[in-house]
Scaffold this motif. Structure first.
Motif, PDB file in Angstrom:
ATOM      1  N   ASN A  56       0.834  -1.196   0.000  1.00  0.00           N
ATOM      2  CA  ASN A  56       0.000   0.000   0.000  1.00  0.00           C
ATOM      3  C   ASN A  56       0.873   1.251   0.000  1.00  0.00           C
ATOM      4  N   LEU A  57       0.314   2.304  -0.552  1.00  0.00           N
ATOM      5  CA  LEU A  57       0.923   3.626  -0.551  1.00  0.00           C
ATOM      6  C   LEU A  57      -0.065   4.575   0.106  1.00  0.00           C
ATOM      7  N   SER A  58       0.363   5.279   1.162  1.00  0.00           N
ATOM      8  CA  SER A  58      -0.506   6.185   1.897  1.00  0.00           C
ATOM      9  C   SER A  58       0.050   7.597   1.846  1.00  0.00           C
ATOM     10  N   GLY A 232     -12.319   6.959  13.193  1.00  0.00           N
ATOM     11  CA  GLY A 232     -11.822   7.067  11.831  1.00  0.00           C
ATOM     12  C   GLY A 232     -12.808   6.464  10.856  1.00  0.00           C
ATOM     13  N   ALA A 233     -12.707   6.892   9.604  1.00  0.00           N
ATOM     14  CA  ALA A 233     -13.571   6.369   8.552  1.00  0.00           C
ATOM     15  C   ALA A 233     -12.743   6.107   7.301  1.00  0.00           C
ATOM     16  N   SER A 234     -12.936   4.935   6.726  1.00  0.00           N
ATOM     17  CA  SER A 234     -12.301   4.573   5.460  1.00  0.00           C
ATOM     18  C   SER A 234     -13.391   4.488   4.401  1.00  0.00           C
ATOM     19  N   ILE A 235     -13.261   5.299   3.348  1.00  0.00           N
ATOM     20  CA  ILE A 235     -14.310   5.430   2.346  1.00  0.00           C
ATOM     21  C   ILE A 235     -13.762   4.976   0.998  1.00  0.00           C
ATOM     22  N   GLN A 240      -9.230  -0.323  -5.382  1.00  0.00           N
ATOM     23  CA  GLN A 240      -7.940  -0.306  -4.697  1.00  0.00           C
ATOM     24  C   GLN A 240      -7.556   1.077  -4.175  1.00  0.00           C
ATOM     25  N   ILE A 241      -8.527   1.972  -4.070  1.00  0.00           N
ATOM     26  CA  ILE A 241      -8.256   3.321  -3.578  1.00  0.00           C
ATOM     27  C   ILE A 241      -9.315   3.691  -2.546  1.00  0.00           C
ATOM     28  N   GLY A 270      -6.354  11.516   4.405  1.00  0.00           N
ATOM     29  CA  GLY A 270      -5.413  11.008   3.424  1.00  0.00           C
ATOM     30  C   GLY A 270      -6.064  10.085   2.426  1.00  0.00           C
ATOM     31  N   ILE A 271      -5.252   9.598   1.526  1.00  0.00           N
ATOM     32  CA  ILE A 271      -5.672   8.674   0.496  1.00  0.00           C
ATOM     33  C   ILE A 271      -4.751   7.456   0.533  1.00  0.00           C
ATOM     34  N   VAL A 272      -5.336   6.272   0.377  1.00  0.00           N
ATOM     35  CA  VAL A 272      -4.582   5.020   0.476  1.00  0.00           C
ATOM     36  C   VAL A 272      -4.779   4.221  -0.809  1.00  0.00           C
ATOM     37  N   PHE A 273      -3.663   3.837  -1.425  1.00  0.00           N
ATOM     38  CA  PHE A 273      -3.675   2.981  -2.613  1.00  0.00           C
ATOM     39  C   PHE A 273      -3.185   1.594  -2.199  1.00  0.00           C
TER      40      PHE A 273
END
Length: 275
Positions: A56-58, A232-235, A240-241, A270-273
């Motif tokens: 992953n890339l954050s 926290g929230a992951s949307i 994969q993003i 932030g954004i996570v790939f």
């Protein structure tokens, strides 16, 4: 049976042969627990192998740089500063249960002119292993944290019970080498929970951590260091993003961690790939 018993032996033999031939030519009738001769045999799906390399890339914007409860840049309750924290991790699937990981994390800001680069204040490199056993996940790793002209050497260990409800954990963070005046080698011990739940496509998390220091770890006394509670929230925005936002409240013990403020709130986005 009465009809058959009255037949002469020759006719009886011929009738038996005819019945046998008819039985062979008639499709078999399925019985409980068997598959009919006309049915489709069940197909066992192939076992999907785990990829050898994932990662992953954050890319995160944070209001603070917090290191085990320490407000590193002394921001306190001021949200007027910016901190960019990119990171990347690669995971290598050694066996079904064992992974080797390597990750790199950086602190980028304009607080001072960095020795590494204009705005690059710190680069951390961590390597180690994840091991899963039933619902338990174990982590053991080494880190080389590089900032200014110093290098901090650390050992991390963590055990998480992934029960799908509160996911309790215990962790030990050990500093085994440092050359900054006032900061000693030592240990941070933590206990906490990391519950999460799904709200449609969004994953919500509610981590809580209680942390203790040995004497001199954060240039203060030993004992209770801090407690934190966050949301926290992951949307997901693509397969994969995902976008990630969160806020965490910290209550720190001033004589153990001499922060600018004992109580403060940290925000992040932030954004996570993943790949």
């Amino acid at each position: 049976m009465k009809f058959i018993s009255r037949m002469n032996p020759g006719k009886l033999a011929a009738a038996g042969l005819a019945l046998a031939i008819a039985a062979l030519m008639t499709p078999a009738t399925a019985t409980a627990g068997t598959v009919s001769g006309k049915g489709v045999a069940p197909v066992t799906p192939p076992v999907e192998e785990k990829p050898f390399i994932t990662g992953n890339l954050s890319l995160f914007y944070d209001t603070h740089f917090i290191s085990y409860g320490q407000d590193v840049w002394g921001v306190g309750n001021d949200w007027g500063e910016w901190f960019f924290h990119p990171s990347m991790e690669l995971d290598f699937q050694i066996t079904d249960s064992l992974q080797f990981y390597v990750n790199v994390w950086a602190d980028v800001n304009d607080q001072i002119e960095g020795d590494i680069g204009d705005y690059v204040q710190e680069i951390d490199v961590n390597v180690g292993f994840y091991y899963t056993l039933d619902k338990f996940k174990f982590q053991l790793g080494y880190g080389s944290w590089n900032y200014a002209s110093q290098t901090e050497h650390i050992i991390d260990g963590k055990v998480t019970y992934m029960d799908g409800l509160i996911n309790p954990f215990v962790a030990v963070h050990g500093r085994v080498g440092i050359d900054i005046p006032g900061y000693d080698e030592g240990v941070v011990a933590q206990v906490g929970v990391a519950p999460s739940t799904a709200l449609g496509p969004v994953t919500l998390s509610f981590p809580i951590t209680v942390s203790f220091d040995t004497d001199g770890f954060h240039a203060g006394d030993g004992g209770f260091a801090y407690v934190s509670a966050g949301v926290g929230a992951s949307i997901p925005i693509h397969k994969q993003i995902s976008l990630s936002v969160g806020a965490t409240y910290y209550h720190t013990q001033d004589d153990v961690i001499p922060n600018a403020d004992e109580d403060f709130v940290v925000g992040s986005a932030g954004i996570v790939f993943t790949f």
